[in-house]
Enzyme design. Structure first.
Site, mmCIF file in Angstrom:
data_model
loop_
_atom_site.group_PDB
_atom_site.id
_atom_site.type_symbol
_atom_site.label_atom_id
_atom_site.label_comp_id
_atom_site.label_asym_id
_atom_site.label_seq_id
_atom_site.Cartn_x
_atom_site.Cartn_y
_atom_site.Cartn_z
ATOM 1 N N TRP A 327 49.427 35.786 44.926
ATOM 2 C CA TRP A 327 49.373 37.210 45.264
ATOM 3 C C TRP A 327 48.148 37.883 44.634
ATOM 4 O O TRP A 327 47.537 38.760 45.227
ATOM 5 C CB TRP A 327 50.655 37.909 44.796
ATOM 6 N N HIS A 328 47.767 37.467 43.449
ATOM 7 C CA HIS A 328 46.605 38.063 42.781
ATOM 8 C C HIS A 328 45.275 37.647 43.415
ATOM 9 O O HIS A 328 44.237 38.196 43.065
ATOM 10 C CB HIS A 328 46.591 37.703 41.296
ATOM 11 N N GLY A 329 45.303 36.683 44.308
ATOM 12 C CA GLY A 329 44.064 36.301 44.980
ATOM 13 C C GLY A 329 43.938 34.825 45.286
ATOM 14 O O GLY A 329 43.214 34.432 46.191
#
Length: 364
Positions: A327-329
């Site tokens: 989700w963070h990348g």
């Protein structure tokens, strides 16, 4: 005195806050207080319309359409009431943010990179909100579906204080508190607002002092000063960086948290000071409380959590950290970061289990 320009997140949100977001939050505050005073019953819908208008104003018609489309697709898939299918839909929608052709198309919608990044950050956070609503829809009985309608989803997804950067509030908590009608006191709300503004202003001043005087991130961006520094100095730099991260999120989560209070909702607790933390588990429980609740409710517990076997616990914990990293990348360094955090939590909890054995306690 020039500030350290290397902390992108702080510079980015402060710039957007000064330009438009703070004014839009002030508008939300005005609408919410007027609706609480005059028509409490229709407060969710007044705030939904305001949030949609604010989204349209900041992100344009195309950005607004993207978020509305994500919500519509998530709601349609939730009708099958299959958690696995809902998660698959959420991951696919999240993955579209990283398709180069889609990225390039969205960039062309805006004049600056900052505007594109605002859409990117907003859609990333909205994906979690859509996931929360959809899973709650899957889990609730048909008699409870009246509060899991598409209008309620829009009221949740377009709730403006949490719109761009969080904090995360699970749908059930949001809907129950939003439906609760309480006695409205202008005097009480005004005192909460004044005290909250003073606290946030203090945290903002502290963060600005740190970024103007300490240059932590600039030092980290160059290998030369790090190579020449002693281990004590490196430890001090690391502590200074995490302390700035803590103060930064007191501001970034403090502002929406204050507005949640003004709306009669209970915001997630603000981050605990990192200097008081001595364990991986406490860090994950106490820093971003909203994200922790999301991960526990929708990933860790459904996958078995601590109630399953040792292998089941290891797997559910690994899956939780894998999702956080993605989700963070999903960049390689984020996978390393997630793996190290997973390892830290496993070692810590494993040590606690060993020390709780009566034979070991007798020896100690």
């Amino acid at each position: 005195m020039p500030q350290d320009p290397m902390d992108f997140e702080w510079s980015y949100w402060i710039e957007w806050g000064r330009e438009r977001i703070l004014w839009l939050l002030a508008g939300h505050l005005l609408v919410s207080q007027m609706s609480r005073l005059l028509m409490e019953k229709y407060k969710p819908w007044c705030l939904m319309v305001y949030g949609m208008a604010a989204c349209w104003l900041l992100l344009g018609i195309k950005g607004f359409a993207v978020i509305l489309l994500h919500a519509a697709i998530s709601f349609a898939v939730a009708q099958f009431q299959l958690s696995l299918l809902t998660w698959l839909c959420s991951l696919i929608l999240l993955s579209t943010l990283r398709i180069p052709a889609v990225e390039e198309t969205k960039r062309k919608w805006y004049d600056t990179e900052n505007e594109y990044y605002l859409l990117l950050f907003t859609v990333s956070v909205r994906c979690l909100f859509c996931t929360s609503f959809s899973l709650e829809y899957c889990w609730h009985a048909p008699t409870q579906k009246s509060f899991h309608s598409f209008p309620w989803m829009l009221a949740y997804v377009f709730y403006y204080p949490t719109f761009h950067n969080g904090p995360l509030v699970n749908f059930d908590d949001f809907s129950k508190q939003m439906r609760r009608q309480e006695a409205f006191s202008v005097k009480t709300n005004l005192s909460i607002l004044i005290v909250g503004i003073i606290r946030i202003f203090f945290w903002w001043c502290l963060a600005e002092l740190m970024i103007h005087l300490m240059y932590i991130h600039a030092l980290y961006s160059s290998a030369l000063p790090l190579e020449s520094a002693s281990y004590w100095a490196l430890g001090g730099l690391a502590l200074a960086q995490v302390l700035f991260f803590y103060v930064k999120y007191l501001v970034l989560y403090g502002v929406p948290g204050l507005l949640l209070q003004m709306d009669g909702l209970k915001p997630p607790a603000l981050p605990c000071c990192v200097s008081l933390m001595h364990s991986f588990t406490k860090m994950w429980r106490s820093f971003d409380v909203g994200l922790h609740r999301f991960l526990v409710r929708y990933i860790y517990v459904p996958m078995g959590g601590s109630q399953s076997s040792l292998l089941g616990t290891l797997f559910s914990t690994a899956l939780t950290f894998a999702f956080v990293s993605y989700w963070h990348g999903g960049q390689s360094y984020l996978w390393y970061w997630g793996a190290l955090n997973w390892l830290g939590v496993i070692v810590e909890n494993g040590t606690k289990r060993i020390l709780s054995i009566s034979l070991i306690q007798d020896l100690t």
